[in-house]
Design a protein around this motif. Structure first.
Motif, mmCIF file in Angstrom:
data_model
loop_
_atom_site.group_PDB
_atom_site.id
_atom_site.type_symbol
_atom_site.label_atom_id
_atom_site.label_comp_id
_atom_site.label_asym_id
_atom_site.label_seq_id
_atom_site.Cartn_x
_atom_site.Cartn_y
_atom_site.Cartn_z
ATOM 1 N N TYR A 84 0.880 -1.188 0.000
ATOM 2 C CA TYR A 84 0.000 0.000 0.000
ATOM 3 C C TYR A 84 0.909 1.228 0.000
ATOM 4 O O TYR A 84 1.883 1.277 0.755
ATOM 5 C CB TYR A 84 -0.864 0.054 1.266
ATOM 6 C CG TYR A 84 -1.966 -0.968 1.368
ATOM 7 C CD1 TYR A 84 -3.269 -0.660 0.975
ATOM 8 C CD2 TYR A 84 -1.715 -2.217 1.915
ATOM 9 C CE1 TYR A 84 -4.287 -1.576 1.110
ATOM 10 C CE2 TYR A 84 -2.732 -3.153 2.049
ATOM 11 C CZ TYR A 84 -4.015 -2.821 1.651
ATOM 12 O OH TYR A 84 -5.026 -3.736 1.793
ATOM 13 N N ARG A 85 0.573 2.213 -0.832
ATOM 14 C CA ARG A 85 1.445 3.383 -0.939
ATOM 15 C C ARG A 85 1.597 4.119 0.391
ATOM 16 O O ARG A 85 2.690 4.555 0.747
ATOM 17 C CB ARG A 85 0.913 4.352 -2.005
ATOM 18 C CG ARG A 85 1.159 3.797 -3.382
ATOM 19 C CD ARG A 85 0.680 4.657 -4.525
ATOM 20 N NE ARG A 85 0.330 3.802 -5.642
ATOM 21 C CZ ARG A 85 1.184 3.092 -6.355
ATOM 22 N NH1 ARG A 85 2.473 3.149 -6.080
ATOM 23 N NH2 ARG A 85 0.789 2.300 -7.324
ATOM 24 N N PRO A 204 -12.405 -9.457 -4.583
ATOM 25 C CA PRO A 204 -11.641 -9.166 -3.358
ATOM 26 C C PRO A 204 -11.290 -7.693 -3.197
ATOM 27 O O PRO A 204 -11.047 -7.239 -2.072
ATOM 28 C CB PRO A 204 -10.383 -10.022 -3.504
ATOM 29 C CG PRO A 204 -10.317 -10.413 -4.952
ATOM 30 C CD PRO A 204 -11.722 -10.423 -5.446
ATOM 31 N N GLU A 205 -11.290 -6.945 -4.311
ATOM 32 C CA GLU A 205 -10.954 -5.515 -4.208
ATOM 33 C C GLU A 205 -12.026 -4.737 -3.443
ATOM 34 O O GLU A 205 -11.806 -3.582 -3.063
ATOM 35 C CB GLU A 205 -10.714 -4.907 -5.601
ATOM 36 C CG GLU A 205 -11.954 -4.813 -6.482
ATOM 37 C CD GLU A 205 -12.238 -6.077 -7.283
ATOM 38 O OE1 GLU A 205 -11.722 -7.159 -6.929
ATOM 39 O OE2 GLU A 205 -13.010 -5.976 -8.269
ATOM 40 N N LEU A 226 -4.521 -1.746 -3.028
ATOM 41 C CA LEU A 226 -3.296 -2.552 -3.137
ATOM 42 C C LEU A 226 -2.493 -2.118 -4.368
ATOM 43 O O LEU A 226 -3.062 -1.872 -5.439
ATOM 44 C CB LEU A 226 -3.642 -4.040 -3.285
ATOM 45 C CG LEU A 226 -4.140 -4.778 -2.044
ATOM 46 C CD1 LEU A 226 -4.531 -6.206 -2.421
ATOM 47 C CD2 LEU A 226 -3.085 -4.788 -0.943
ATOM 48 N N ILE A 227 -1.181 -2.061 -4.227
ATOM 49 C CA ILE A 227 -0.323 -1.752 -5.377
ATOM 50 C C ILE A 227 -0.335 -2.934 -6.354
ATOM 51 O O ILE A 227 -0.516 -2.755 -7.546
ATOM 52 C CB ILE A 227 1.118 -1.437 -4.894
ATOM 53 C CG1 ILE A 227 1.118 -0.158 -4.049
ATOM 54 C CG2 ILE A 227 2.068 -1.313 -6.091
ATOM 55 C CD1 ILE A 227 2.436 0.119 -3.328
ATOM 56 N N VAL A 228 -0.154 -4.138 -5.833
ATOM 57 C CA VAL A 228 -0.298 -5.359 -6.641
ATOM 58 C C VAL A 228 -1.561 -6.052 -6.152
ATOM 59 O O VAL A 228 -1.633 -6.451 -4.981
ATOM 60 C CB VAL A 228 0.924 -6.291 -6.486
ATOM 61 C CG1 VAL A 228 0.757 -7.530 -7.356
ATOM 62 C CG2 VAL A 228 2.210 -5.557 -6.833
ATOM 63 N N ASP A 229 -2.564 -6.164 -6.999
ATOM 64 C CA ASP A 229 -3.860 -6.671 -6.529
ATOM 65 C C ASP A 229 -3.860 -8.200 -6.394
ATOM 66 O O ASP A 229 -2.877 -8.875 -6.735
ATOM 67 C CB ASP A 229 -5.005 -6.161 -7.404
ATOM 68 C CG ASP A 229 -4.962 -6.707 -8.829
ATOM 69 O OD1 ASP A 229 -4.192 -7.648 -9.114
ATOM 70 O OD2 ASP A 229 -5.713 -6.175 -9.670
ATOM 71 N N SER A 253 0.417 -5.001 4.452
ATOM 72 C CA SER A 253 -0.183 -4.157 5.481
ATOM 73 C C SER A 253 -0.500 -2.767 4.960
ATOM 74 O O SER A 253 0.307 -2.162 4.274
ATOM 75 C CB SER A 253 0.782 -4.030 6.664
ATOM 76 O OG SER A 253 0.228 -3.164 7.628
ATOM 77 N N PRO A 254 -1.686 -2.249 5.319
ATOM 78 C CA PRO A 254 -1.957 -0.836 5.058
ATOM 79 C C PRO A 254 -1.185 0.041 6.037
ATOM 80 O O PRO A 254 -0.505 -0.459 6.932
ATOM 81 C CB PRO A 254 -3.462 -0.726 5.287
ATOM 82 C CG PRO A 254 -3.811 -1.862 6.184
ATOM 83 C CD PRO A 254 -2.801 -2.939 5.935
#
Ligand code: MN
Length: 285
Positions: A84-85, A204-205, A226-229, A253-254
């Protein structure tokens, strides 16, 4: 369906009225054989009509059983780093180099032996010199063997979703152990409270996850960030090695990770999955 593991590694379906023991639907099931959960997952679609029939029977009250990790002995426990960014940004200054994210780093492994259940405390080693953190994450449970699958078909290989705390000992300037070791202390992968099968979570998104520490909201995430889903995580990992039924892949983790100390309580809730409450205690050994 909510698929749980309880008591002597029994397999149960959780419904409103409690937990329904369906262990003996799996041919050859024996108690205290945690690896058989993987076989149950592998044959779930085939056994599903009988499982559903059995789940119509009498239930045990949930508070009368002890929940175990929903997958106690996966062959592989994979984890996405920095996915997560906002979490990537908060880790700047924690010896994370460059602009690394899960997109470039791929996955890391946690020892399967670090898995514990939703009824078990996290046990902190006696290391007052070091910082221990919680990372609340949604985890994927693989249902069908995945070998070099495309992102387009990746979700066909999912059994369901659960919650996992990726507990971590942080590095210092002078102590720079491997990530896999810092995240693999016993009880450093509490998982639960059960797996929700993917038919209930087709996208799931849409999942959201919130984490509290001692009652205070610390993490509030959506998997669409998510950066990579999820499909891409599965596709990329399955190009490295076959993912087996029961394998667990925790999605990262966020933002909002924080230090824990003995006596803390950490709670995670994903509305589509459930809620897990974990005590933090001192390791007695
Ligand atoms: Mn993590």
């Amino acid at each position: 369906m909510r698929v749980a593991v309880f008591d002597e590694q029994r397999i149960g379906i959780v419904r409103e009225d409690g937990i329904h023991d369906v262990s003996d639907v799996l041919p050859g099931w024996t108690p205290n054989s945690p690896w058989l959960v993987n076989a149950f997952i592998e044959r779930f679609d085939e056994l599903r009509p009988v499982i559903e029939q059995r789940a119509d029977g009498p239930a045990l009250a949930l508070d009368r059983v002890r929940l175990c990790p929903p997958v106690p002995r996966p062959m592989n426990l994979l984890a996405a780093p920095l996915n997560y960014r906002a979490h990537r940004a908060e880790m700047t200054g924690h010896l994370t180099s460059g602009n690394d994210t899960a997109d470039g780093l791929g996955f890391f492994l946690k020892a399967v032996g670090s898995i514990s259940g939703p009824a078990d405390p996290v046990l902190l080693p006696d290391r007052p010199d070091r910082r221990f953190d919680f990372e609340g994450e949604v985890a994927i449970v693989i249902g069908r063997r995945a070998v070099a699958v495309s992102a387009k078909t990746a979700l066909d290989h999912v059994f369901g979703y659960t919650i996992l705390f990726d507990m971590t000992m942080r590095m210092t300037e002078t102590d720079r152990e491997e990530r896999s070791m810092r995240k693999s202390f016993a009880t450093f992968s509490p998982m639960g409270p059960w797996t929700v099968t993917r038919d209930e979570i087709p996208r799931p998104e849409t999942l959201a996850l919130r984490v509290w520490q001692n009652g205070e909201l610390r993490q509030d995430a959506r998997l669409k960030d998510l950066i990579v889903d999820v499909p891409e995580l599965i596709a990329r990992a399955s190009a490295v090695l076959p993912l087996e039924p029961g394998d667990v892949y925790t999605t990262g983790s966020p933002a909002g990770v924080g230090q824990i100390t003995v006596g803390d309580v950490i709670e995670a809730e994903c509305p589509a999955i459930g809620r897990m409450r974990i005590d933090v205690a001192a390791r007695p050994w």
